[in-house]
Write an enzyme that holds these catalytic residues in place. Structure first.
Site, PDB file in Angstrom:
ATOM      1  N   GLU A  15       0.849  -1.198   0.000  1.00 13.60           N
ATOM      2  CA  GLU A  15       0.000   0.000   0.000  1.00 13.60           C
ATOM      3  C   GLU A  15       0.876   1.237   0.000  1.00 13.60           C
ATOM      4  O   GLU A  15       1.913   1.282   0.675  1.00 13.60           O
ATOM      5  CB  GLU A  15      -0.879   0.099   1.259  1.00 13.60           C
ATOM      6  CG  GLU A  15      -2.077  -0.795   1.273  1.00 13.60           C
ATOM      7  CD  GLU A  15      -2.906  -0.636   2.548  1.00 13.60           C
ATOM      8  OE1 GLU A  15      -2.965   0.477   3.120  1.00 13.60           O
ATOM      9  OE2 GLU A  15      -3.478  -1.650   2.979  1.00 13.60           O
TER      10      GLU A  15
HETATM   11  O1  IFM Z   1      -7.552   2.694   4.346  1.00 15.83           O
HETATM   12  C1  IFM Z   1      -6.402   2.280   5.021  1.00 15.83           C
HETATM   13  C2  IFM Z   1      -6.204   0.799   4.852  1.00 15.83           C
HETATM   14  O2  IFM Z   1      -7.308   0.074   5.307  1.00 15.83           O
HETATM   15  C3  IFM Z   1      -4.998   0.339   5.627  1.00 15.83           C
HETATM   16  N1  IFM Z   1      -3.839   1.154   5.318  1.00 15.83           N
HETATM   17  C4  IFM Z   1      -3.989   2.578   5.350  1.00 15.83           C
HETATM   18  C5  IFM Z   1      -5.166   2.998   4.493  1.00 15.83           C
HETATM   19  C6  IFM Z   1      -5.311   4.525   4.505  1.00 15.83           C
HETATM   20  O3  IFM Z   1      -5.490   4.990   5.801  1.00 15.83           O
END
Ligand code: IFM
Length: 413
Positions: free
Chosen positions: A318
């Site tokens: 992410e």
């Molecule tokens: O939306 C979240 C995700 O569920 C987990 N990592 C961070 C993202 C943004 O806050």
């Protein structure tokens, strides 16, 4: 700026944030009690998954990280919902048919309400329910990379230390017990799933700097960095977890890969309050995103360096920005990719990048306000509208390359 042929470019989401109507989840339960924003239909992905996968394919994203909702699979204790499991299998099949590599997360913050009401991961004896869930996950076919937990320390800190998320507790000892049980839960899952899948964990990397160059703040930074970024990881490999206060014996296990989530930079200050020894706040080094966060692209490189100590393949699972300024989103992506490229050039084992998020979604306690998506969601009509960044990221993903023009316009020097 060329990335290796094997490098995976993708996007990420999680079940509760996009599916809608996850009525058996603890977040739904607490929202009904007025403690959280309601997720309602969210993006209605549970019904619109075919269209979403089609859109993903047409935008040219070769990989997709998503999660399965435990509460859908086991809405009640001991009661398996076969049709939910089959739907997830169908999603995996569709992704594969469209040439998109699925990456699956087993726990992404939410729990079945029945499990949460039994004390969730606070109680080691509850891990027998987790084991049953994992045995069912083992039946899924067509996935290579499986992450047991998403951001376990964010889960522990938000739910058990600062009390902003379910179950809204503020207790160091409970928090570290949950972390220890998550390490044990990972070990159970690793044992059942290894061999069939490559099994890893997704860990949030928080880039911390000291609030000043005083010795107190520098030491506070190191301690917070250790407790948040590394203690749980070390616990997995070493069979001993150093919590906030105590050491816990845990089940030693392993990881086939490490997912790293990276967003922002924070500063740490030592406080005089022994009950709350550290003040952690935004580092204030850039314009703030709609989450109130500062952007610091070099942090992703520092994170990769840090996680390389475990000598496992790394994926950036992410990285993203909440903003309505889509030009800023493009700049954010290009600048973080530049630092990932630098890490690869220096020999670090980074194998993929997943932008958070494929589409706007339910941002936990913040509700639907922050917009992280490459694809905009109109929550009235549920129409999907790709932003300019969606196409630009698609070009990067298809070519596995950032063009000179993009670097010229958006890159950092
Ligand atoms: O939306 C979240 C995700 O569920 C987990 N990592 C961070 C993202 C943004 O806050």
């Amino acid at each position: 700026m060329k990335f290796p042929d094997s490098f995976l470019f993708g996007t990420a989401t999680s079940s509760y944030q996009i599916e809608g109507n996850n009525t058996w989840s603890d977040w739904w339960y607490w929202a009904e009690k007025g403690k959280l924003p309601k997720a309602g239909k969210a993006c209605n992905h549970w019904e619109l998954y075919r269209e979403d996968i089609e859109l993903m394919a047409s935008l040219g994203y070769p990989a997709y990280r998503f999660s399965v909702e435990w509460a859908r699979i086991f809405p009640e204790e001991g009661k398996l919902n076969d049709s939910a499991l089959m739907r997830y299998q169908e999603i995996i099949n569709l992704l594969n048919e469209r040439g998109i590599i699925p990456v699956l997360t087993i726990h992404h913050f939410t729990l079945p309400t029945w499990f949460a009401l039994k004390g969730g991961f606070e109680k080691e004896e509850n891990l027998k329910y987790w084991e049953k869930y994992i045995e069912v996950i083992a039946e899924l076919e067509g996935v290579k990379l499986v992450a047991t937990f998403n951001e376990p320390m964010v889960y522990v800190v938000s739910g058990y230390l600062v009390g902003m998320w379910p179950p809204f507790k503020r207790n160091f000892l409970t928090a570290e017990r949950v972390a220890a049980n998550i390490i044990n839960a990972h070990a159970i899952a690793y044992e059942i799933l290894r061999g069939k899948f490559e099994v890893g964990i997704v860990k949030n990397y928080q880039h911390f700097i000291p609030a000043s160059d005083s010795k107190r703040d520098m030491e506070a930074r190191s301690r917070v960095d250790y407790l948040f970024n590394w203690a749980l990881m070390n616990g997995i490999f070493q069979g001993s977890y150093e919590g906030f206060i105590r050491e816990h014996k845990v089940q030693e296990s392993n990881l086939d890969f490490i997912g790293v989530n990276y967003y922002n930079i924070q500063k740490v200050k030592k406080s005089w309050n022994p009950l709350n020894p550290f003040i952690v706040e935004d580092a204030n080094v850039s314009r703030k995103t709609d989450m109130g966060w500062s952007v610091y692209p070099r942090g992703i490189y520092e994170g990769i360096k840090g996680f390389s100590r475990y000598e496992r393949p790394i994926y950036i699972t992410e990285n993203g920005i909440a903003t309505l300024d889509d030009e800023w989103r493009i700049e954010f992506i290009v600048q973080h990719l530049q630092y990932i490229h630098k890490a690869i050039e220096e020999g670090f084992n980074v194998n993929g990048y997943f932008y958070w998020s494929f589409m706007d979604n339910y941002e936990w306690a913040e509700g639907f306000r922050p917009r992280f998506g490459l694809v905009e969601i109109d929550y009235e009509t549920l129409e999907r509208k790709p932003r300019r960044s969606a196409y630009i990221y698609g070009e990067i993903a298809k070519r596995k390359e950032i063009s000179e023009g993009l670097i010229e316009r958006y890159g950092s020097r």
